[in-house]
Design an enzyme around this catalytic site. Structure first.
Site, PDB file in Angstrom:
ATOM      1  N   ASP A 178      27.240  -5.119  24.141  1.00  0.00           N
ATOM      2  CA  ASP A 178      28.259  -4.134  24.549  1.00  0.00           C
ATOM      3  C   ASP A 178      28.172  -3.937  26.056  1.00  0.00           C
ATOM      4  O   ASP A 178      27.082  -3.850  26.632  1.00  0.00           O
ATOM      5  CB  ASP A 178      28.030  -2.804  23.831  1.00  0.00           C
ATOM      6  CG  ASP A 178      29.092  -1.773  24.180  1.00  0.00           C
ATOM      7  OD1 ASP A 178      30.138  -1.761  23.508  1.00  0.00           O
ATOM      8  OD2 ASP A 178      28.872  -0.992  25.132  1.00  0.00           O
ATOM      9  N   ASN A 186      38.154  -0.138  34.230  1.00  0.00           N
ATOM     10  CA  ASN A 186      39.572   0.065  33.908  1.00  0.00           C
ATOM     11  C   ASN A 186      40.146   1.280  34.622  1.00  0.00           C
ATOM     12  O   ASN A 186      41.277   1.240  35.139  1.00  0.00           O
ATOM     13  CB  ASN A 186      39.733   0.229  32.398  1.00  0.00           C
ATOM     14  CG  ASN A 186      39.674  -1.098  31.658  1.00  0.00           C
ATOM     15  OD1 ASN A 186      39.994  -2.141  32.204  1.00  0.00           O
ATOM     16  ND2 ASN A 186      39.252  -1.051  30.401  1.00  0.00           N
ATOM     17  N   ASP A 195      40.408  -6.988  32.362  1.00  0.00           N
ATOM     18  CA  ASP A 195      40.625  -8.254  31.647  1.00  0.00           C
ATOM     19  C   ASP A 195      39.955  -9.410  32.380  1.00  0.00           C
ATOM     20  O   ASP A 195      39.336 -10.284  31.749  1.00  0.00           O
ATOM     21  CB  ASP A 195      42.120  -8.528  31.506  1.00  0.00           C
ATOM     22  CG  ASP A 195      42.804  -7.601  30.508  1.00  0.00           C
ATOM     23  OD1 ASP A 195      42.088  -6.897  29.764  1.00  0.00           O
ATOM     24  OD2 ASP A 195      44.049  -7.581  30.482  1.00  0.00           O
ATOM     25  N   ASP A 221      35.293  -4.422  24.402  1.00  0.00           N
ATOM     26  CA  ASP A 221      34.266  -4.886  25.339  1.00  0.00           C
ATOM     27  C   ASP A 221      32.985  -5.241  24.586  1.00  0.00           C
ATOM     28  O   ASP A 221      31.887  -5.089  25.103  1.00  0.00           O
ATOM     29  CB  ASP A 221      33.990  -3.823  26.407  1.00  0.00           C
ATOM     30  CG  ASP A 221      33.489  -2.510  25.816  1.00  0.00           C
ATOM     31  OD1 ASP A 221      33.570  -2.341  24.583  1.00  0.00           O
ATOM     32  OD2 ASP A 221      32.989  -1.664  26.583  1.00  0.00           O
TER      33      ASP A 221
END
Length: 304
Positions: A178, A186, A195, A221
């Site tokens: 993770d 973001n 991305d 993610d």
């Protein structure tokens, strides 16, 4: 020798497909103009030739035996019965064909009427369809953003690995990875930057692991790594190194992302892949609760 009459020639020329008549030895007695055109021969050239002239060179040695076997119990064979037949033209080019065989006895002569159809266009359409279906199956198993395997592909591969472990006692390891602080990327730089980061990490994961390993993206993610033939000591060596390389890459990009990784090594197969995922997810989550950016290893079944 059988001597065809003019009405039979007219009949063959009226046929909508390339047609020839052969005797019990495989000699061509008569054929129509469509067959001559299909195979690229001048009129009446093929009369008296062996039908093996019309098949690929590498198949000719066995063809006479096939004829003898067929003539022992000749039966009508419709088109579509054999879909792997090829013809050879006068210049040597091969092309896919379909053939109908119709046994005939005429003046005590055992004959076979052969109707030949060029399947080139149909074969090309079939190949295009097969390739399209293959691409669709691949796309259905690939994560569109990163090019990694998706959840569906991972589940199929993991089920296979569980079966190998159960049947042959082959070890494997599973890592649940993770991205810590990914939301900051973001929020500060936009989803396009996020991305791009996921794509970069996916490439790094794939380049650092073995070709036999699988990298799958199963969440926004979150990645899972399936490592066949990998006991815990090997997994620890691989993933400690991978963790360092990922952190070095993030430092070069001045990126706040770190990595929480749960690793489960199995020498005995859990009952179901969902059970496996639940355990390795809990390992990863326990790292999140204790400060992130670490690896926790566990063994199944637990070694006390």
């Amino acid at each position: 020798m059988f001597n065809p009459s003019l009405p039979l020639q007219d009949l063959l020329n009226a046929m909508p497909d390339a047609t020839l008549v052969v005797d019990s030895e495989g000699q061509i007695l008569i054929c129509n103009h469509l067959l001559e055109e299909l195979f690229g021969y001048p009129p009446r050239y093929l009369e008296g030739e062996m039908v093996s002239r019309l098949i690929p060179q590498e198949q000719r040695s066995a063809h006479h035996q096939h004829i003898q076997q067929y003539m022992q119990t000749p039966q009508r064979r419709m088109m579509g019965a054999v879909m792997t037949l090829y013809g050879q033209k006068s210049q040597g080019d091969t092309f896919p064909v379909d053939i109908m065989l119709s046994p005939l006895v005429l003046d005590d002569n055992k004959l076979v009427i052969c109707t030949v159809r060029d399947m080139t266009d149909i074969k090309q359409m079939q190949d295009a369809l097969t390739e399209g279906l293959k691409r669709e199956r691949q796309l259905a198993r690939i994560d569109a953003l990163t090019g990694c395997a998706n959840r569906r592909a991972f589940m199929e591969l993991a089920e296979y690995e569980l079966e190998r472990c159960s049947r042959y006692q082959r070890p494997f390891s599973l890592a649940y990875l993770d991205l810590d602080n990914f939301k900051q990327v973001n929020d500060l730089h936009g989803h396009l930057a996020g991305d791009n980061l996921l794509q970069n990490i996916a490439r790094r994961l794939q380049s650092c692991l073995r070709s036999s390993d699988t990298v799958a993206r199963i969440g926004g993610d979150e990645f899972v790594l399936l490592l066949p033939e990998t006991p815990q000591n090997v997994a620890k060596f691989m993933l400690d190194r991978l963790h360092r390389q990922l952190l070095e890459e993030m430092a070069k990009q001045h990126c706040p992302v770190t990595f929480s990784i749960g690793v489960l090594s199995c020498t005995q197969a859990p009952e179901h892949i969902d059970h496996l995922l639940k355990m390795v997810d809990e390992l990863m989550y326990s790292i999140k609760q204790k400060g992130k950016n670490a690896i926790r290893y566990c063994h199944f079944p637990a070694i006390l």
